[in-house]
Design a protein around this motif. Structure first.
Motif, PDB file in Angstrom:
ATOM      1  N   VAL A 340       0.732  -9.423   3.020  1.00 42.29           N
ATOM      2  CA  VAL A 340       0.163  -8.885   1.968  1.00 42.29           C
ATOM      3  C   VAL A 340      -1.404  -9.309   1.818  1.00 42.29           C
ATOM      4  O   VAL A 340      -2.303  -8.533   1.400  1.00 42.29           O
ATOM      5  CB  VAL A 340       1.115  -8.695   0.725  1.00 42.29           C
ATOM      6  CG1 VAL A 340       0.261  -8.242  -0.494  1.00 42.29           C
ATOM      7  CG2 VAL A 340       2.328  -8.212   0.895  1.00 42.29           C
ATOM      8  N   ALA A 362       2.995  -2.110  -2.043  1.00 42.03           N
ATOM      9  CA  ALA A 362       3.404  -3.054  -1.384  1.00 42.03           C
ATOM     10  C   ALA A 362       3.277  -4.285  -2.394  1.00 42.03           C
ATOM     11  O   ALA A 362       4.417  -5.312  -2.649  1.00 42.03           O
ATOM     12  CB  ALA A 362       2.655  -3.512  -0.413  1.00 42.03           C
ATOM     13  N   ALA A 363       2.153  -4.466  -2.998  1.00 38.12           N
ATOM     14  CA  ALA A 363       2.055  -5.901  -4.099  1.00 38.12           C
ATOM     15  C   ALA A 363       3.076  -5.609  -5.093  1.00 38.12           C
ATOM     16  O   ALA A 363       3.654  -6.616  -5.521  1.00 38.12           O
ATOM     17  CB  ALA A 363       0.753  -5.848  -4.683  1.00 38.12           C
TER      18      ALA A 363
END
Length: 471
Positions: A340, A362-363
């Motif tokens: 990430v 995604a975070a």
């Protein structure tokens, strides 16, 4: 109901349950206290209200997390007397003063300045308020130091003598405190706390960006979190490698369990990626490994001989399946954090940090990863130490109080019910606070705040300014 169960097992389950709840809060508050100190410093240095707003936003979350950490820690301490009185009696002369030092230095420092940090923004000068914030941040780090000194001594004991009555007595406090594993554990844990906080802050920023709340505050918090992942995740991997080499020197059996090495490898050990540890047969079934890579990582020589659990008496084996898989969960999540961070670095280079929605998703999904990684690392450390509470010197079975299994079982059920209600409510409350976007101060700048014209920029200009500032 509990008559057929082992009192030692129930006592271990109870301590593991309460410790699992407790450890996530200090891991979060250590990093969040330092984050608050950073944003307050940036506010004082630049005068930009965006940093002041972020401080007010996250200090509320810190207050709740700190309170839950204190409550869960107090409950844990009682178990030393109720369930682990033999351990407390024998190891008390060593660990008792260390835990008292933690209270007298770290906790008093935190408690003494916490009120000023939480409620003094409008009541004291900005210099004193900043000092209080720094003091609380320092207190969290000191707390980590003392608690890890206790745990590290239990992992790599030195600097003590054993009295005729079996008690461990300190002979050299310097050696007790700065035992061989403390530096590695301290660095590894503090970095884990910073990464845990970065993931939570980044997830909150990503949540607001995904909901079209691209304010200056949401952009800045997301950018700062991604910088932390990009810069600290690689350092954590290196620190974890050094910690592993130290563990190989002082707790080789733990490394054997982590790597799944039931058999010795005189001509180089493989790196097992996956497998099913079988304690009964002493084999790693359905193993998937890379030849020689295990020796290369641990010994820096692909052909170096590596001992396996077949060289250790079976009564000294840790629970290999637990250690094997918890270690892989921790490492896998560490690589996820690195991924990430690198993804955010690419987005930043392309000027799309606030536009790539898949990065934001995604975070957001990675938000809890730090907590899970901390828990997995703790399980690896503590389960890998078994069957000892003090490695090589005092067995867990010999540390428990002379208490019946039903009494431990009933208290375990009570803990589960109370924790499920109280801490679930606290976590939900924190999530609700983070779900609300950080807003500019409706009452204007705080009294005593820096009044630079560049610090008050309306609307989209503030977002653009903050974005350029952190690129």
């Amino acid at each position: 109901m509990f008559e057929s169960l082992d009192a030692v097992l129930l006592a271990r389950m109870q301590f593991a349950f309460t410790m699992s709840f407790h450890i996530v809060f200090p891991a979060f508050t250590i990093g969040l206290a330092s984050y608050l100190a950073v944003v307050q410093t940036l506010w004082l240095a630049t005068g930009r209200e965006v940093y002041h707003n972020l401080f007010k936003y996250w200090v509320r979350v810190f207050a709740v997390a700190f309170g839950m950490g204190v409550v869960s820690g107090i409950v844990m301490s009682y178990q030393f007397g109720t369930n682990w009185s033999v351990f407390s009696d024998r190891a008390g002369p060593v660990i008792g003063p260390l835990m008292a030092y933690e209270v007298m230095s770290a906790f008093f420092l935190e408690a003494g300045f916490l009120g000023v940090m939480l409620f003094g923004m409008d009541r004291v000068g900005r210099g004193l308020h900043a000092f209080a914030t720094y003091a609380v941040a320092l207190g969290t780090l000191l707390s980590a130091f003392w608690i890890l000194a206790v745990n590290s001594w239990m992992q790599t004991p030195q600097g003590h003598v054993v009295a005729d009555n079996g008690q461990f007595l300190p002979a050299d406090w310097w050696a007790v405190i700065f035992n061989p594993s403390l530096p590695y554990r301290l660095v590894h844990m503090v970095l884990a706390a910073y990464l845990t906080t970065a993931l939570v802050v980044g997830a909150a920023g990503a949540w607001h960006l995904l909901r079209a709340r691209a304010t200056a505050e949401s952009r800045v918090m997301f950018s700062m979190a991604m910088w932390m992942l990009l810069l600290v995740a690689p350092v954590q991997i290196v620190a974890g490698d050094r910690h592993g080499l130290n563990t190989l020197d002082h707790q080789p059996t733990k490394i054997m369990a982590m790597e799944g090495h039931f058999e010795s490898h005189p001509e180089g050990a493989p790196l097992y990626l996956f497998g099913l540890p079988n304690m009964e047969t002493g084999t790693l079934d359905h193993a998937v490994g890379l030849p020689g890579l295990g020796s290369l990582i641990l010994m820096h020589d692909s052909g170096a001989a590596m001992s396996g659990l077949d060289s250790v008496p079976r009564d000294q084996w840790p629970p290999v399946p637990v250690v094997f898989w918890s270690f892989r969960v921790m490492v896998g999540l560490g690589l996820l954090m690195l991924a990430v961070g690198l993804w955010s670095g690419l987005a930043r280079l392309k000027g799309r940090l606030y536009d790539w929605r898949w990065l934001h998703r995604a975070a957001l999904l990675a938000g809890p990863a730090g907590f899970v990684a901390v828990l997995a690392g703790w399980v690896t450390t503590e389960a890998g130490r078994q069957p000892y509470t003090i490695y090589g010197l005092l067995r867990t079975a010999d540390s428990v109080s002379p208490i019946a299994a039903p009494a431990v079982g009933v208290s375990l059920i009570a803990f589960v019910l109370v924790y499920a209600a109280v801490f679930a409510a606290g976590v939900v409350y924190m999530l609700r606070m983070m779900a609300r976007p950080p807003m500019p101060d409706e009452h204007g700048p705080v009294r005593g705040a820096p009044q630079r014209a560049a610090g008050i920029v309306p609307g989209g200009a503030a977002a653009a300014t903050a974005g350029r500032e952190l690129r």
